[in-house]
Design a protein around this motif. Structure first.
Motif: not given
Length: 473
Positions: A228-231, A239-244, A281-284, A305-306
């Motif tokens: 997992x990671x947080x950013x 945030x949305x640009x990174x997710x896309x 963003x929280x990632x897993x 990049x974002x």
């Protein structure tokens, strides 16, 4: 529209007698039991039933439905009580069917990667029993909801971006229809072209077409490695640009969750995370050790990049557990921002390409309305939730919150989205369903009328009831 019947009517007394003959002490009209089954996490007024029953088998369920049909009494299935749109309330009284005793794993097939369960088992109970098989059930709506309730509301949650929603993971159902018939909607084959898809008709029907008594679920291999990671990010657009970018790059991310700055403040208050009070963003990531590391590195580079900063890893199980437990407890984290307040918890979902537009407009609306409304979202599929904090005793404030909710939903629909990504319609979004789907709702009513001509199955949910239930009360 139906009006709530008198709880001391003749039909209720007759039902109590007949149900007690069948179930013994597993039928109750105790005031505390009724109250517990009339409320949930929803913001709607509590609506207790007239009776609560606790069946253990399909045959008992069939008997309960038959009695209610004969007496024209409403039937309200009840899982874990975690619904958010009044889905399991009893505005017309009737008999609440508590599924908590129907909590068995009936059959597990590790070779076929499926399991057949009763509806009252919760997702955590199920995964605890699956632990030794090397398989797990991934749908995680946050709360420890029952499998039957999750199927009834077409739930999804944090891992839907990789594993899909309940509609993608329910292979078949057993259900008791309003006339007492027991049907099975499918066999265990992974695909079928045999007739109407009755499974997906009942998944998301919120108990308005029948009572689910068994669920056959698709299972998935437990990942070899999890990271997992947080950013943190400068704004919601980033945030949305990174997710896309992560999704379009083909990274098979298991979870990618958005939390705005207000929610992060609440999480720091509630869970003592000590993270920057900025959009996150929280990632897993799930997979082999090598693939997990590669996925995380790609996501980190794209986040950079974002404008993403402080990309922090959580690989130890206790670190990951603390992070995602905090995410699952966002209701309590949000409430920490305004002690004593209640939350109108609402959700919408839009195409991911329109998500930033919707979020930015919503943030401006929150500010203009003078509200505190932290945002958390399943950003990978365009779904986000708001906890709109308010004083339920303030008529003015409640009206302001409801007006904001209506603008939010209309905004999402205007962006070709939906009024609810995963909470269901229940009592709260009936009018919005018609705005979203128009004459399709008339087709839904025809299906309802065909399967439940007396209108006894969870009446008043999804759309307003038109059938009139007669009989002595």
């Amino acid at each position: 529209m139906l009006t709530r019947p008198s709880p001391d009517g003749g039909a209720t007394e007759t039902a109590l007698t007949r149900l007690a003959q069948m179930l013994g002490p597993r039928v109750s009209r105790a005031a505390g039991v009724l109250a517990d089954h009339g409320r949930s996490e929803a913001y709607h007024a509590a609506s207790p039933p007239d009776l609560v029953v606790f069946p253990e088998t399909t045959e008992e369920m069939r008997g309960i439905v038959t009695i209610c049909r004969d007496l024209r009494l409403p039937i309200i299935p009840f899982g874990a009580g975690t619904s958010l749109e009044g889905n399991a309330s009893a505005p017309h009284g009737g008999v609440c069917i508590d599924m908590s005793r129907m909590d068995k794993v009936l059959a597990t097939s590790p070779e076929d990667m499926d399991v057949r369960v009763q509806p009252g088992i919760t997702r955590k109970q199920l995964n605890a029993q699956l632990r030794d098989t090397g398989l797990f059930f991934p749908i995680d709506p946050g709360a420890d909801a029952s499998i039957g309730g999750m199927a009834s509301t077409r739930a999804s949650g944090t891992m839907a971006v990789r594993y899909g929603t309940m509609k993608d993971n329910v292979l078949g159902l057993e259900a008791v229809l309003a006339d007492g018939r027991v049907i099975r909607t499918a066999r265990r084959a992974r695909k079928s072209a045999a007739g109407y898809d009755m499974t997906r008709l009942l998944v998301g029907a919120e108990g308005t077409l029948g009572v689910i008594t068994e669920v056959t679920l698709k299972l998935h291999p437990q990942p070899e490695a999890i990271s997992s990671a947080v950013c943190a990010f400068p704004d919601l657009k980033s945030v949305v640009g990174t997710a896309i970018a992560v999704i379009q790059s083909g990274v098979p991310v298991a979870r990618i969750e958005l939390l705005d700055a207000v929610m992060m403040r609440g999480m720091n208050l509630h869970a003592k995370l000590g993270l920057p009070e900025a959009p996150h963003l929280f990632f897993e990531f799930h997979g082999s050790k090598g693939s997990v590391a590669e996925q995380a590195e790609t996501a980190q580079a794209l986040a950079g990049e974002f404008g993403g900063q402080d990309f922090a890893w959580a690989t130890a199980p206790e670190e990951r557990s603390r992070l995602w437990q905090a995410r699952d407890n966002t209701l309590y984290a949000g409430l920490a921002l305004r002690p004593g307040a209640r939350a109108l918890v609402t959700d919408v979902c839009v195409p991911i390409s329109r998500l930033a537009e919707c979020l930015v407009a919503t943030a401006a609306d929150i500010a203009e309305s003078g509200l505190v409304a932290p945002v958390v979202g399943h950003v990978g599929d365009g779904n986000f939730h708001l906890l709109v904090l308010h004083d339920p005793a303030s008529v003015e404030e409640v009206a302001r919150v409801k007006a904001f909710n209506e603008r939010l939903v209309r905004r999402a629909i205007a962006l070709d989205g939906t009024c609810t990504g995963e909470h269901g319609i229940g009592l709260g979004k009936i009018d919005f369903l018609e705005l979203e789907l128009g004459e399709t709702v008339d087709a839904m009513r025809l299906v309802k009328q065909a399967l439940d001509p007396l209108g006894i199955m969870n009446p008043g949910k999804i759309f307003r009831s038109s059938a009139q239930m007669g009989g002595a009360r």
